[in-house]
Structures are given as C-alpha cells and as structure tokens.
Design a protein around this motif. Structure first.
Motif: not given
Length: 424
Positions: A197-199, A208-212, A361-364, A408-412
């Motif tokens: 998934l990370i790929g 991925p940009l949204s906070s956990i 973020s989820l990706a981090a 969810f609320i997208p991150s900016t």
C-alpha cells in the motif's frame, strides 16, 4: 474505494515470496527461538504434523492443522516461569505445543485470485496471515482485469463453489489436478499488505495526507503497566493485537507518561534466557530502561545466564556455551542509567519506544512502522512527547485505508510537508 484495492489480487503480492516451510508443534522451544530469529517477523505459524502421509490434502484439512502463531513474547513469558528458570535445559527442550496459544482463526487459506480488498477485509477481522498457493494455473495477472478470469468473477477455492477459479479454468486432468493440490504455498502477512500500500500512496489520495486522528486510526484500548510493578505482570495483561504492553508512569493528573514497552517486536532477536530472567526478577521500569552491568548485586542473578542458541556458538564453530552475567544489552536494549528513574529524557537507543503524534499523517506512520520493522506505533500528544494517548497497529491502518472518502476530513497539508514529516 480506491481502485488499486479493487483491481489488484492477492497473487500480485506473492511474487518473490519464499515457499512456506511448516514449523510443527512437536519441535522444541530451542528450535522455535532459532526459527523466529530467522523469520521476517517476530512470530511464526505453528502446524500440527500431517497424519495422512502421501494423501492429497485439501484446504480444509490444511486449515485444521494450523494451531496458532508463536511470538517471541510467548517464549520469554514461558521461560520466565519459576520451574523453567530452575531448569533451563529442560525448558528449552519443551515442545512448542505447550507454549503456543491455540488460535485457528489467525490464518486463512485464500486463492491467488482473491481481490486485495477482500483480503484486507479478512485482516481487519483478525486474520494475520494469508496462505496462498503458488499455483501454476494463475498467471500473475494484475491491475484492471485481474478480478476476471475467462470472463468469470474469481472466488476463493475454499468456499466450495463450483464457480471457483479451478472450475472456470477448464480444469485439467486428474494428474494435473493432483499436482495443483500438492502445490507449494507462500505466506502473506499484514506487513506485506502495508508494504504494498505504501507503494500506492497516489492511488489512495487523499488518505495518506490525512492525520491518524482524523481517520480514527488511534486505538485508545491499549495495554499498559506501571513502571514500579513487576515486569512479569505485563504477561498477565494478555495483550492481543498487537502483542505489546506500554510501560508508563502515571502523573498526578492521571496521564500516562510512556517509558518503554514490553512487546514481541522489541524482544524479537534478544537473548531469550536473559530476557526471561529479567522479566521474572526486575520491575517493568528496570526492564525497559535497562540495568547496567555494575548495578548492585540485588539486580544481578545468582546464576549464570547462557546465551541463546546462536550466541552459544563460539567463533570457530564450536558448540560450547558462553556463560555470562545478566546485562540489559543481552535483552537488546542500550541502557543509560542503572535506575529507571534517572536519565529517562536521554537517548536510550533500542529501548526507546517508537512513537508518533496524533497529528502525524497516515503515510508517515506507515513508513515509520516499515522502516523499524514494527507492528505498532505508540501515539503521544502533539505538545508532549511523553504523554501517551493510544497506539496504531496494522489493523488500525487497514481500517483507515479502506474508509470511504466521506468518512474523514481531508488534510490541507502539502506533499512537501508530508515528505518532510516522513524524513524526520
């Protein structure tokens, strides 16, 4: 739903995966320690030995032989028992069947044509490993048309349906069918899913940009133990998924300050006998913060602790054991203070727990888990790195990546901000 989850199948993740070598429950604890050390994760699947030699085994028969997953913490908890510490040689020769926690639901056999989204749903429900036949029939199709085979929808071969992959593929002769049933298997873990998934972060946007915290991925139901309590009480917490207990100090206002953790991933490649003694004799704080070689005699065992199987071998290949006194380094930690109450803000090397913030973020977090080969990350407050609020495990991430966009609320935050966070 991200199209990457619909257009990919489980077989796409099996490329390059080694063949499964079954670890039987009649093997010894000593053999299990070696197997876990050589595995790609801190736990190994355990199987009952097949009672039908030469008989063609179907998926249901193989599923019934699966016992459970044995982790490093299971073994150390067993070796920490009084009778095991008194006779370590006998404990190391104990059969794994006496140590592993039976749970037949942790593994499921699936067809290589199973959609990735269906596999994720299984893992969200508690399945930790997927056993996939390395079939010669399946040709490794992927992407847009991977969910179709000869114009038919693919189904699991264990569901008993006559419309499954084999039936739809102009089933070959009986000899070929027998060869398929004897096909080799490979095992997929949740780490394999996260690595895939990370790929595909672009296909999962904007998740991925949204906070956990905005994704609801922070699990508030974590296991913890006070630093002053005996470390062995951590094993009585029965941590489920992930197998980890936070070692904390409780502040006057009732908040938890995390000092470390007692977990299967942290103890993956440690000296098991030394860790077992420490678990039985030290407090939780002393266990995770480390006890130096020069601590007072009350912190040292009155017997010599032998190294694990691999450490017992001398440099020239001999088999003589090397006896030594207990050191926290033998558990795999790098201590900085003989007391857990001193120097806790200093860098503690491998003993320091893996943490992130609620705004991460989820990706981090995914990148953090993969880079450290951990199956969880502890979550702390944004303005205080020590105050524990929850944890994020594999299951929490799988739930987050399958959320509907409206949930969810997208991150900016920008891509540059995300890249900076992952690098840090």
């Amino acid at each position: 739903m991200a199209s990457v989850l619909l257009y990919h199948v489980v077989g796409d993740l099996t490329v390059g995966k080694p063949e499964l070598v079954e670890f039987c429950d009649v093997e010894t604890v000593e053999s299990a320690i070696r197997a876990i050390g050589e595995s790609t994760e801190c736990g190994i699947p355990v199987w009952k030995r097949s009672s039908h030699v030469g008989m063609i085994e179907n998926n249901e028969m193989r599923q019934q032989r699966f016992v459970g997953i044995l982790t490093s913490l299971d073994i150390i908890s067993f070796l920490a028992k009084t009778q095991c510490l008194e006779d370590q040689d006998k404990a190391m020769k104990t059969q794994v069947s006496d140590v592993v926690v039976p749970n037949n639901t942790l593994l499921k056999i699936v067809d290589p044509g199973t959609r990735l989204i269906d596999a994720l749903e299984m893992m969200k429900q508690g399945v930790r490993r997927l056993l996939v036949p390395k079939s010669k029939v399946w040709k490794g199709m992927s992407k847009r048309f991977s969910i179709l085979y000869n114009g038919k929808w693919l189904k699991n071969i264990d569901n008993g349906s006559s419309n499954n992959l084999i039936a739809n593929a102009n089933r070959p002769s009986s000899s070929s069918a027998a060869a398929y049933m004897r096909d080799k298997f490979c095992c997929l873990s949740r780490e394999d899913m996260i690595r895939f998934l990370i790929g595909c972060l672009g296909a999962l946007a904007p998740l991925p940009l949204s906070s956990i915290s905005s994704l609801g991925a922070v699990n508030l139901n974590y296991s913890s133990i006070e630093a002053s309590l005996p470390a062995v009480e951590a094993t009585q917490k029965h941590p489920g998924d992930p197998t980890a207990v936070a070692v904390v100090e409780i502040t006057q206002d009732g908040r938890h300050k995390i000092l470390g953790e007692i977990s299967a991933s942290k103890l993956w490649k440690c000296d098991y006998l030394a860790a077992a003694w420490a678990l039985s004799n030290l407090s939780a704080g002393q266990f995770v913060m480390g006890a130096e070689d020069n601590v007072s005699s009350r912190l040292l065992p009155d017997f010599s602790v032998n190294s694990t199987v691999e450490d017992n071998k001398v440099a020239n290949g001999g088999g003589s054991a090397r006896a030594r006194k207990f050191s926290s380094r033998s558990i795999g930690f790098n201590p900085v203070s003989p007391s857990f109450g001193m120097g806790r803000t200093m860098y503690r090397g491998r003993s320091a727990p893996l943490t992130c913030k609620t705004s991460s973020s989820l990706a981090a977090v995914m990148a953090q888990m993969l880079s450290h080969r951990a199956n969880h990350v502890w979550v702390t407050e944004d303005d205080n790195d020590d105050v524990l609020v929850g944890m994020v495990g594999y299951a929490d991430i799988l739930v987050a990546v399958t959320k509907q966009p409206a949930a969810f609320i997208p991150s900016t935050r920008s891509i540059m901000e995300l890249a900076s966070e992952i690098q840090s």
